[in-house]
Scaffold this motif. Structure first.
Motif, PDB file in Angstrom:
ATOM      1  N   GLY A 253      10.013   8.902  -4.123  1.00  0.00           N
ATOM      2  CA  GLY A 253      11.440   8.773  -4.425  1.00  0.00           C
ATOM      3  C   GLY A 253      11.957   7.366  -4.148  1.00  0.00           C
ATOM      4  O   GLY A 253      12.891   6.904  -4.796  1.00  0.00           O
ATOM      5  N   GLN A 254      11.341   6.664  -3.181  1.00  0.00           N
ATOM      6  CA  GLN A 254      11.740   5.288  -2.875  1.00  0.00           C
ATOM      7  C   GLN A 254      11.439   4.371  -4.055  1.00  0.00           C
ATOM      8  O   GLN A 254      12.254   3.523  -4.410  1.00  0.00           O
ATOM      9  CB  GLN A 254      10.980   4.808  -1.630  1.00  0.00           C
ATOM     10  CG  GLN A 254      11.384   5.531  -0.380  1.00  0.00           C
ATOM     11  CD  GLN A 254      12.773   5.153   0.049  1.00  0.00           C
ATOM     12  OE1 GLN A 254      13.105   3.979   0.108  1.00  0.00           O
ATOM     13  NE2 GLN A 254      13.604   6.135   0.303  1.00  0.00           N
TER      14      GLN A 254
ATOM     15  N   ARG B  31       9.690  -5.380  -1.610  1.00  0.00           N
ATOM     16  CA  ARG B  31      10.957  -5.176  -0.904  1.00  0.00           C
ATOM     17  C   ARG B  31      11.109  -3.770  -0.331  1.00  0.00           C
ATOM     18  O   ARG B  31      11.778  -3.578   0.676  1.00  0.00           O
ATOM     19  CB  ARG B  31      12.132  -5.421  -1.876  1.00  0.00           C
ATOM     20  CG  ARG B  31      12.285  -6.843  -2.317  1.00  0.00           C
ATOM     21  CD  ARG B  31      12.852  -7.699  -1.220  1.00  0.00           C
ATOM     22  NE  ARG B  31      14.068  -7.148  -0.657  1.00  0.00           N
ATOM     23  CZ  ARG B  31      14.682  -7.655   0.404  1.00  0.00           C
ATOM     24  NH1 ARG B  31      14.192  -8.714   0.994  1.00  0.00           N
ATOM     25  NH2 ARG B  31      15.779  -7.097   0.874  1.00  0.00           N
ATOM     26  N   ILE B  32      10.564  -2.772  -1.028  1.00  0.00           N
ATOM     27  CA  ILE B  32      10.861  -1.387  -0.660  1.00  0.00           C
ATOM     28  C   ILE B  32       9.647  -0.676  -0.057  1.00  0.00           C
ATOM     29  O   ILE B  32       9.737  -0.096   1.021  1.00  0.00           O
ATOM     30  CB  ILE B  32      11.356  -0.595  -1.900  1.00  0.00           C
ATOM     31  CG1 ILE B  32      12.530  -1.327  -2.565  1.00  0.00           C
ATOM     32  CG2 ILE B  32      11.724   0.824  -1.516  1.00  0.00           C
ATOM     33  CD1 ILE B  32      13.731  -1.543  -1.681  1.00  0.00           C
TER      34      ILE B  32
ATOM     35  N   PRO C  90      15.322   3.545   3.851  1.00  0.00           N
ATOM     36  CA  PRO C  90      15.577   3.835   5.273  1.00  0.00           C
ATOM     37  C   PRO C  90      15.451   2.617   6.175  1.00  0.00           C
ATOM     38  O   PRO C  90      15.957   2.638   7.292  1.00  0.00           O
ATOM     39  CB  PRO C  90      14.497   4.875   5.620  1.00  0.00           C
ATOM     40  CG  PRO C  90      13.419   4.664   4.621  1.00  0.00           C
ATOM     41  CD  PRO C  90      14.090   4.173   3.361  1.00  0.00           C
TER      42      PRO C  90
ATOM     43  N   ASN D 267      17.498   9.251  -1.539  1.00  0.00           N
ATOM     44  CA  ASN D 267      16.534   8.149  -1.673  1.00  0.00           C
ATOM     45  C   ASN D 267      17.117   6.798  -1.282  1.00  0.00           C
ATOM     46  O   ASN D 267      16.844   5.786  -1.913  1.00  0.00           O
ATOM     47  CB  ASN D 267      15.985   8.062  -3.103  1.00  0.00           C
ATOM     48  CG  ASN D 267      15.144   9.265  -3.465  1.00  0.00           C
ATOM     49  OD1 ASN D 267      14.823  10.073  -2.596  1.00  0.00           O
ATOM     50  ND2 ASN D 267      14.796   9.394  -4.722  1.00  0.00           N
TER      51      ASN D 267
ATOM     52  N   ALA E 107      14.192   2.427  -6.465  1.00  0.00           N
ATOM     53  CA  ALA E 107      14.118   0.987  -6.717  1.00  0.00           C
ATOM     54  C   ALA E 107      14.034   0.712  -8.224  1.00  0.00           C
ATOM     55  O   ALA E 107      14.709  -0.180  -8.739  1.00  0.00           O
ATOM     56  CB  ALA E 107      12.900   0.390  -6.005  1.00  0.00           C
TER      57      ALA E 107
ATOM     58  N   PRO F 292       7.503  -2.724   3.284  1.00  0.00           N
ATOM     59  CA  PRO F 292       8.163  -2.678   4.592  1.00  0.00           C
ATOM     60  C   PRO F 292       8.125  -1.285   5.230  1.00  0.00           C
ATOM     61  O   PRO F 292       8.025  -1.171   6.443  1.00  0.00           O
ATOM     62  CB  PRO F 292       9.613  -3.089   4.271  1.00  0.00           C
ATOM     63  CG  PRO F 292       9.518  -3.860   3.024  1.00  0.00           C
ATOM     64  CD  PRO F 292       8.392  -3.264   2.245  1.00  0.00           C
ATOM     65  N   GLN F 293       8.197  -0.256   4.392  1.00  0.00           N
ATOM     66  CA  GLN F 293       8.147   1.093   4.956  1.00  0.00           C
ATOM     67  C   GLN F 293       6.716   1.488   5.293  1.00  0.00           C
ATOM     68  O   GLN F 293       6.480   2.260   6.229  1.00  0.00           O
ATOM     69  CB  GLN F 293       8.732   2.100   3.963  1.00  0.00           C
ATOM     70  CG  GLN F 293      10.216   1.889   3.734  1.00  0.00           C
ATOM     71  CD  GLN F 293      10.777   2.927   2.805  1.00  0.00           C
ATOM     72  OE1 GLN F 293      10.686   4.114   3.035  1.00  0.00           O
ATOM     73  NE2 GLN F 293      11.379   2.481   1.715  1.00  0.00           N
TER      74      GLN F 293
ATOM     75  N   ARG G   8      12.638   0.187  12.867  1.00  0.00           N
ATOM     76  CA  ARG G   8      14.053   0.139  12.491  1.00  0.00           C
ATOM     77  C   ARG G   8      14.356   1.147  11.398  1.00  0.00           C
ATOM     78  O   ARG G   8      13.669   1.198  10.396  1.00  0.00           O
ATOM     79  CB  ARG G   8      14.440  -1.252  11.976  1.00  0.00           C
ATOM     80  CG  ARG G   8      14.764  -2.244  13.026  1.00  0.00           C
ATOM     81  CD  ARG G   8      15.026  -3.554  12.335  1.00  0.00           C
ATOM     82  NE  ARG G   8      14.066  -3.727  11.244  1.00  0.00           N
ATOM     83  CZ  ARG G   8      14.222  -4.577  10.256  1.00  0.00           C
ATOM     84  NH1 ARG G   8      15.285  -5.322  10.195  1.00  0.00           N
ATOM     85  NH2 ARG G   8      13.310  -4.691   9.324  1.00  0.00           N
ATOM     86  N   GLY G   9      15.400   1.926  11.592  1.00  0.00           N
ATOM     87  CA  GLY G   9      15.831   2.820  10.533  1.00  0.00           C
ATOM     88  C   GLY G   9      15.139   4.163  10.547  1.00  0.00           C
ATOM     89  O   GLY G   9      15.666   5.133  10.049  1.00  0.00           O
ATOM     90  N   SER G  10      13.936   4.237  11.140  1.00  0.00           N
ATOM     91  CA  SER G  10      13.249   5.521  11.123  1.00  0.00           C
ATOM     92  C   SER G  10      13.597   6.338  12.355  1.00  0.00           C
ATOM     93  O   SER G  10      13.442   7.545  12.367  1.00  0.00           O
ATOM     94  CB  SER G  10      11.742   5.322  11.044  1.00  0.00           C
ATOM     95  OG  SER G  10      11.323   4.613  12.182  1.00  0.00           O
ATOM     96  N   LEU G  11      14.069   5.666  13.384  1.00  0.00           N
ATOM     97  CA  LEU G  11      14.516   6.376  14.568  1.00  0.00           C
ATOM     98  C   LEU G  11      16.007   6.143  14.719  1.00  0.00           C
ATOM     99  O   LEU G  11      16.521   5.110  14.310  1.00  0.00           O
ATOM    100  CB  LEU G  11      13.799   5.838  15.816  1.00  0.00           C
ATOM    101  CG  LEU G  11      12.272   5.858  15.758  1.00  0.00           C
ATOM    102  CD1 LEU G  11      11.696   5.075  16.906  1.00  0.00           C
ATOM    103  CD2 LEU G  11      11.783   7.292  15.790  1.00  0.00           C
TER     104      LEU G  11
ATOM    105  N   ARG H  36       8.293  -6.316  -7.306  1.00  0.00           N
ATOM    106  CA  ARG H  36       9.404  -6.462  -6.371  1.00  0.00           C
ATOM    107  C   ARG H  36       9.616  -5.179  -5.578  1.00  0.00           C
ATOM    108  O   ARG H  36       9.910  -5.226  -4.381  1.00  0.00           O
ATOM    109  CB  ARG H  36      10.686  -6.837  -7.128  1.00  0.00           C
ATOM    110  CG  ARG H  36      11.879  -6.930  -6.212  1.00  0.00           C
ATOM    111  CD  ARG H  36      13.000  -7.734  -6.804  1.00  0.00           C
ATOM    112  NE  ARG H  36      12.671  -9.149  -6.824  1.00  0.00           N
ATOM    113  CZ  ARG H  36      12.843  -9.942  -7.875  1.00  0.00           C
ATOM    114  NH1 ARG H  36      13.350  -9.466  -8.969  1.00  0.00           N
ATOM    115  NH2 ARG H  36      12.523 -11.205  -7.814  1.00  0.00           N
TER     116      ARG H  36
END
Lengths: 313, 250
Positions: free
Chosen positions: A186-187, A204-205, B100, B97, A191, A208-209, A285-288, A200
Motif C-alpha cells: 500500500g505504501q 523516498r518511501i 509512517p 497508507n 506513492a 527508509p521503512q 521514528r514513526g513506528s513507535l 523515487r
C-alpha cells in the motif's frame, strides 16, 4: 463504585475501605533451582579462572603488548578494512537487491548470478582468487582511461577489500531484499498515486521503512565482518590477528598474543553494539508512539525517580 | 472528466470487470456503491492505472489511461508517463497508507516537493493551510502512529489535495474507521464537494451519497446495474439486485 475510585485517588491503596479483604501478602514460590544453578555456574567460573591463572601464561605480557605500536596498527587496519568492505557491501547490497526485485529480466538475472556465486563459495577462496587475479588478467586495461599491471594494482588492501566487500554485498543483497519486501505494498501504491516514479518511490518511501528490518541483521553482519577480516592475512594484509600472531611467533608468547587479539576484538564489537542501538533508535521514528530511552536517558530517569513522588493527600 | 466504455479487467482467471460503461462530468460527486467483490474498487484503481485494463477504453480528461493510440494500435505508456498523469488524480485509500516514517506535515509536503519539485518553503506553507482545512493544524508534527484513524484519513486527504488534482478518487475512505470518527472525514469530503472538486467515491455511506452525491452507480458482478441521481436510485430502485442490496444496507 464511586466510593472505590475516590479511595484510590486519595492514595490509600487499591482496596476499597468497605472491602471485606485486606491487600494480599502471599508467601512467594521459592525457586531453589535458581540458587543451586547459580552456585554451580559461579563454581565453574572460579575453576576456569584458576586454571587460566595457573597456566603457563605470562599475564604481564598481555598487558604490555595490549597497546604495542604494531598491535594498535593491526587494530586500525582491522577497523579500516571492515568499515570499507562493509560500506562496499552495503552499496552493492542495495544495488543488487533492487536489481533482483526489478521487472527487468536481465538485471534480475545478473543479480541472481552474483548472489549465487559470491554467497556460494567460501570467502577464503574468493580472497585467494582476487590476490592471484594476475594469473588470468596479467594487465588491467581500461582503454583509454587506465592501464597497469594487475600485480601492481592488486595490493593486499585491494585484494582484501574486493574479497570481503563483494562477498558481503551478496549477503547484504538478500537482507535488503527481505527488508524491501517487508514494506506494505500500500505504501508503494500511495506513492505511485502521488505521481512518484518507481526509483523515487524506492528511495523516498520504501527503503527508509525497510531500514528498520535491514539494520539489525546488518549489525550482525558488521560484527561478523570485524571477525572475518582476520582471514585477510592470507592476502598478506596485516590486520589485528596477523600483527599479534607475528609478535607471538617472534617472542614465543603465542597464547598471550591471542588474548591480546581477543580483547581487542571484544572491544571493537562492544563499541559497535552501542552504536547500533542508536542507529536502530533513529530509524524507529514513526513506528513507535514514543522512542525508547537512550542508555543515558535511562540513567537520568532512574536517578530522578529515586525520590518517590509525593502522594497527594 | 472520466469516461469508460466496455472496460474489462481480469486477475488471472478471475473476471472482475465485465464491461463497465459510465461517464463522470466535471465538478460532479460520483458515488459507486455495490456489494463487496462487485468490482467498484478495482474500477476506481483502473482510473489512475494502479490496475491495467484488459479490454475497452478508459479516458480521463479526454486522454486514454495507460496507453497512447497511434493509428489503430495502442502503445503502453512508459512508467514515467504514467506517473506524470497520476499527478492530476488524487487518491484516498481505505487503509490510509500514510507514510509512517514522516510526520503529518511531511506526508503532505512529500508530493509537491518530490514530484512537482516545489521549494520546501512553499510546500510547507501550503501543507499547513491544507492541514488547517482538514482540521488538523495542531497535529502537523505528529507521526501517523500518533493519530487516530479519522485523523490519519484526513491527513491522507490533505496529502492528495497538495498535488492540486483535477479529480479525487476515494476508495471506501470511511470503511476502516470507528463509527464516531466517520463524520469528521465525511465533513471534509462534503467541503471539497462544495468547492467544486470532481470526486469519485466508492462508499457504503448511503447518507453521504444521497446528501452530497450528484450521480450514483450501483455495480454488481462487474457491471453497472443501475445509475442515476442518488435520490432516485436509493429512493426508488428499479432493479431487483439494487433493491435487495439496498434493503440490506439501509
Amino acid at each position: 463504585m464511586t466510593e472505590v475510585t475516590d479511595t484510590y485517588d486519595k492514595g490509600k491503596g487499591p482496596v476499597a475501605t468497605g472491602s471485606p479483604y485486606e491487600a494480599i501478602r502471599a508467601v512467594p514460590v521459592r525457586h531453589y533451582g535458581r540458587w543451586v544453578s547459580a552456585v554451580v555456574v559461579v563454581a565453574l567460573l572460579v575453576w576456569l579462572g584458576y586454571a587460566f591463572s595457573q597456566g603457563n601464561i605470562l599475564w604481564g605480557t598481555v598487558g604490555d603488548k595490549l597497546f604495542d605500536h604494531t598491535v594498535i596498527q593491526g587494530v586500525w587496519h582491522t577497523i579500516l578494512i571492515s568499515v570499507c568492505a562493509m560500506a562496499m557491501g552495503l552499496v552493492l547490497g542495495v544495488l543488487f537487491a533492487v536489481m533482483r526485485l526489478s521487472k527487468n529480466p536481465v538485471t534480475s538475472a545478473v543479480s541472481w548470478l552474483y548472489i549465487w556465486f559470491f554467497r556460494g563459495t567460501p570467502v577464503y577462496v574468493q580472497l585467494l582468487m582476487w590476490f592471484n587475479l594476475s594469473l588470468i588478467f596479467p594487465v588491467i586495461n581500461l582503454m583509454p582511461l587506465y592501464k597497469n599491471d594487475t600485480v601492481a594494482v592488486m595490493t593486499p588492501f585491494v585484494a582484501a577489500l574486493l574479497g570481503l566487500g563483494l562477498n558481503e554485498g551478496a549477503y547484504m543483497a538478500e537482507i535488503v531484499r527481505a527488508g524491501v519486501q517487508s514494506v506494505d505494498y500500500g505504501q508503494t501504491e500511495a506513492a505511485h498515486a502521488l505521481g512518484m516514479t518507481g526509483p523515487r518511490t524506492m528511495r523516498r518511501i520504501v527503503l527508509p521503512q525497510a531500514m528498520r528490518v535491514i539494520i539489525p541483521p546488518t549489525g550482525n553482519e558488521f560484527i561478523n565482518m570485524l571477525k572475518t577480516s582476520s582471514l585477510v592475512s592470507v592476502v598478506q594484509y596485516t590486520e589485528l590477528l596477523r600483527s599479534t600472531s607475528n609478535i607471538g611467533s617472534d617472542t614465543t608468547a603465542i597464547m598471550e598474543m591471542y588474548f591480546v587479539a581477543s580483547i581487542w576484538y571484544l572491544v571493537l564489537t562492544s563499541v559497535f553494539s552501542v552504536g547500533q542501538y542508536y542507529v536502530e533508535r533513529r530509524f524507529a521514528r514513526g513506528s513507535l508512539r514514543s522512542l525508547p530511552l537512550t542508555p543515558w536517558q535511562k540513567v537520568r530517569a532512574n536517578l530522578t525517580t529515586l525520590r518517590r513522588p509525593k502522594v497527594v493527600a | 472528466m472520466v469516461k469508460a466504455e466496455a472496460v474489462h479487467k481480469s486477475f488471472g482467471a478471475a473476471h472482475i470487470l465485465k464491461g463497465v460503461d459510465l461517464e463522470v462530468a466535471p465538478r460532479e460527486v460520483f458515488c459507486l456503491i455495490g456489494p463487496s467483490g462487485s468490482g467498484k474498487s478495482t474500477f476506481l484503481r483502473c482510473i489512475n492505472h494502479l490496475e491495467q485494463i484488459n479490454a475497452g477504453r478508459l479516458w480521463v480528461d479526454g486522454e486514454l489511461v495507460g496507453y497512447r493510440q497511434r493509428g489503430d494500435r495502442l502503445h503502453e505508456l512508459k512508467d514515467r508517463e504514467v506517473a506524470a498523469k497520476r499527478r492530476d488524480i488524487g487518491m484516498v485509500f481505505q487503509r490510509f497508507n500514510l507514510f509512517p516514517h514522516m510526520t503529518a506535515l511531511e506526508n503532505v509536503m512529500e508530493g509537491p516537493v518530490q514530484v512537482k519539485r516545489e521549494s520546501k518553503a512553499v510546500a510547507r506553507e501550503r501543507a499547513r493551510t491544507l492541514l488547517d482545512r482538514v482540521g488538523l493544524g495542531e497535529k502537523a508534527g505528529n507521526y501517523p502512529s500518533q493519530l487516530s484513524g479519522g485523523q490519519q484519513q484526513r491527513v491522507a486527504i490533505a496529502r492528495a489535495l497538495a498535488m492540486e488534482p483535477k479529480l479525487m478518487l476515494f476508495d471506501e475512505p470511511t470503511s476502516a474507521l470507528d463509527p464516531e470518527l466517520v463524520g469528521d472525514v465525511l465533513d471534509v469530503m462534503r467541503g471539497l464537494a462544495e468547492d467544486g472538486m470532481t470526486m469519485i467515491v466508492v462508499t457504503h455511506e448511503m447518507g453521504f451519497a444521497r446528501e452530497v452525491g450528484d450521480a450514483l452507480v450501483f455495480m454488481d458482478d462487474g457491471v453497472v446495474v443501475e445509475s442515476g441521481h442518488p435520490r432516485d436510485v436509493l429512493g426508488n430502485p428499479q432493479h431487483e439486485r439494487t433493491k435487495s442490496f439496498l434493503s440490506k444496507v439501509l
